[in-house]
Design a protein around this motif. Structure first.
Motif, PDB file in Angstrom:
ATOM      1  N   ALA A 182      10.611  16.464 -31.453  1.00 21.67           N
ATOM      2  CA  ALA A 182      10.952  17.824 -31.851  1.00 21.67           C
ATOM      3  C   ALA A 182       9.955  18.780 -31.195  1.00 21.67           C
ATOM      4  CB  ALA A 182      10.931  17.969 -33.367  1.00 21.67           C
ATOM      5  N   LYS A 183      10.101  20.051 -31.466  1.00 23.88           N
ATOM      6  CA  LYS A 183       9.293  21.058 -30.775  1.00 23.88           C
ATOM      7  C   LYS A 183       7.798  20.824 -30.950  1.00 23.88           C
ATOM      8  CE  LYS A 183       8.497  26.037 -30.389  1.00 23.88           C
ATOM      9  NZ  LYS A 183       8.887  27.383 -30.898  1.00 23.88           N
ATOM     10  N   ASP A 184       7.345  20.633 -32.190  1.00 21.31           N
ATOM     11  CA  ASP A 184       5.912  20.450 -32.429  1.00 21.31           C
ATOM     12  C   ASP A 184       5.696  19.703 -33.738  1.00 21.31           C
ATOM     13  OD1 ASP A 184       6.311  22.321 -34.475  1.00 21.31           O
ATOM     14  OD2 ASP A 184       5.697  23.996 -33.209  1.00 21.31           O
ATOM     15  N   PRO A 233       2.496  16.618 -23.229  1.00 18.10           N
ATOM     16  CA  PRO A 233       2.930  16.455 -21.830  1.00 18.10           C
ATOM     17  C   PRO A 233       4.045  15.418 -21.728  1.00 18.10           C
ATOM     18  CG  PRO A 233       0.529  16.382 -22.009  1.00 18.10           C
ATOM     19  CD  PRO A 233       1.065  16.324 -23.415  1.00 18.10           C
ATOM     20  N   ALA A 234       4.941  15.615 -20.762  1.00 20.05           N
ATOM     21  CA  ALA A 234       6.064  14.692 -20.581  1.00 20.05           C
ATOM     22  C   ALA A 234       5.582  13.264 -20.347  1.00 20.05           C
ATOM     23  CB  ALA A 234       6.938  15.157 -19.419  1.00 20.05           C
ATOM     24  N   GLU A 235       4.408  13.124 -19.730  1.00 19.24           N
ATOM     25  CA  GLU A 235       3.890  11.777 -19.449  1.00 19.24           C
ATOM     26  C   GLU A 235       3.674  10.973 -20.727  1.00 19.24           C
ATOM     27  OE1 GLU A 235       1.418  14.590 -17.982  1.00 19.24           O
ATOM     28  OE2 GLU A 235       3.496  14.800 -17.290  1.00 19.24           O
ATOM     29  N   LYS A 236       3.421  11.668 -21.842  1.00 16.06           N
ATOM     30  CA  LYS A 236       3.214  10.976 -23.113  1.00 16.06           C
ATOM     31  C   LYS A 236       4.488  10.273 -23.584  1.00 16.06           C
ATOM     32  CE  LYS A 236      -1.062  12.278 -24.182  1.00 16.06           C
ATOM     33  NZ  LYS A 236      -2.174  11.331 -24.480  1.00 16.06           N
ATOM     34  N   MET A 237       5.632  10.708 -23.061  1.00 20.45           N
ATOM     35  CA  MET A 237       6.904  10.115 -23.458  1.00 20.45           C
ATOM     36  C   MET A 237       7.217   8.847 -22.667  1.00 20.45           C
ATOM     37  SD  MET A 237       8.067  12.339 -25.713  1.00 20.45           S
ATOM     38  CE  MET A 237       7.781  14.044 -26.228  1.00 20.45           C
ATOM     39  N   PRO A 276      12.750  19.870 -23.157  1.00 26.61           N
ATOM     40  CA  PRO A 276      12.513  20.163 -21.742  1.00 26.61           C
ATOM     41  C   PRO A 276      13.065  19.023 -20.877  1.00 26.61           C
ATOM     42  CG  PRO A 276      10.536  20.574 -23.042  1.00 26.61           C
ATOM     43  CD  PRO A 276      11.502  19.856 -23.942  1.00 26.61           C
ATOM     44  N   GLN A 277      13.544  19.352 -19.711  1.00 31.00           N
ATOM     45  CA  GLN A 277      14.176  18.353 -18.860  1.00 31.00           C
ATOM     46  C   GLN A 277      13.211  17.232 -18.483  1.00 31.00           C
ATOM     47  OE1 GLN A 277      15.752  19.795 -15.104  1.00 31.00           O
ATOM     48  NE2 GLN A 277      17.345  18.216 -15.098  1.00 31.00           N
ATOM     49  N   GLY A 278      11.968  17.572 -18.211  1.00 33.21           N
ATOM     50  CA  GLY A 278      10.993  16.549 -17.854  1.00 33.21           C
ATOM     51  C   GLY A 278      10.786  15.540 -18.968  1.00 33.21           C
ATOM     52  N   HIS A 279      10.800  15.999 -20.196  1.00 35.23           N
ATOM     53  CA  HIS A 279      10.658  15.099 -21.346  1.00 35.23           C
ATOM     54  C   HIS A 279      11.886  14.199 -21.467  1.00 35.23           C
ATOM     55  CE1 HIS A 279       7.537  18.001 -22.192  1.00 35.23           C
ATOM     56  NE2 HIS A 279       7.125  17.294 -23.236  1.00 35.23           N
ATOM     57  N   ILE A 300      13.897  13.188 -19.078  1.00 38.69           N
ATOM     58  CA  ILE A 300      13.862  12.181 -18.007  1.00 38.69           C
ATOM     59  C   ILE A 300      12.885  11.068 -18.353  1.00 38.69           C
ATOM     60  CG2 ILE A 300      13.217  11.788 -15.604  1.00 38.69           C
ATOM     61  CD1 ILE A 300      14.267  14.634 -15.011  1.00 38.69           C
ATOM     62  N   ALA A 301      11.710  11.449 -18.857  1.00 35.79           N
ATOM     63  CA  ALA A 301      10.700  10.451 -19.223  1.00 35.79           C
ATOM     64  C   ALA A 301      11.214   9.541 -20.341  1.00 35.79           C
ATOM     65  CB  ALA A 301       9.419  11.150 -19.658  1.00 35.79           C
TER      66      ALA A 301
END
Length: 232
Positions: A67-69, A122-126, A141-144, A146-147
């Protein structure tokens, strides 16, 4: 919600206006898959349904809700709603917290777990984890996205998405590719598609009084009406 619970596609969308039950649907989907039981129907999942052993023949289910936060979305919406939907004292065997305060993982009695993550991370955390089911509350976010997809491939984990289309333009493209479901007939037609979506508009929302919906719509700025009223 009934139609949305019938979706069996890799990506399952519930696109709706405010207070239309989107988050309730999302959490019910993730919880039922982790419990392997549909609480709202008072029965176990059958073969061929989300959450049955034919779809996840892997032991405990590893789920995630993003979720958002943590401060607002998880603490104020996701976690309280989860506590309303299942008896924590009986079904939850333990929780993990960040720095002893922020709840970020729920362990269920059957060995399954639900990890909570935020788009503020950060998306990398996903990346790195392997999931059995993922729920995305509100536009990601799209990066999230994709991850997260990378972690869903190994176990064919479905991604369930609940959102009002107010931001993240990339999501409109994904939504336009979906098979749109508005009836039981459409559910059969959607089988086999990569993406399926159920959409509810403001005037279809039974949870808000008519006069309040009308007042809300009158006060919306013109540029927000398409998303907030018509879910598009």
């Amino acid at each position: 919600q009934v139609l949305a619970h019938g979706l069996v596609n890799p990506v399952r969308m519930f696109c709706g206006s405010n207070q239309s039950g989107k988050t309730t649907w999302l959490e019910a989907e993730v919880l039922s898959m982790c419990l392997r039981y549909r609480p709202w129907e008072l029965r176990e999942c059958e073969d061929g349904e989300p959450g049955d052993d034919s779809e996840w023949d892997i032991g405990p289910v590893q789920g995630m809700i993003a979720a958002k936060d943590f401060v607002n979305a998880h603490a104020e919406v996701i976690i309280p709603k989860m506590r309303q939907m299942i008896p924590f004292d009986y079904l939850v065997s333990g929780v993990d917290r960040i720095q002893g305060r922020v709840l970020h993982k729920v362990h269920l009695f059957n060995g399954s777990s639900i990890k909570l993550m935020g788009y503020e991370q950060p998306a990398e955390k996903m990346e790195g984890a392997t999931w059995d089911v993922v729920g995305l509350d509100e536009p990601a976010p799209q990066g999230h996205f994709i991850a997260i997809q990378r972690g869903c491939m190994a176990r064919r984990a479905p991604i369930v998405m609940a959102f009002t289309p107010t931001k993240e333009a990339w999501l409109h493209d994904l939504y336009s590719e979906a098979v749109h479901v508005g009836s039981e007939v459409d559910l059969a037609r959607a089988e086999g598609a990569d993406i399926a979506a159920v959409t509810i508009m403001m005037d279809e929302n039974p949870h808000v009084p008519v006069e309040e919906k009308e007042r809300y719509c009158r006060m919306l700025p013109v540029e927000a009406r398409e998303a907030r009223i018509y879910s598009r």
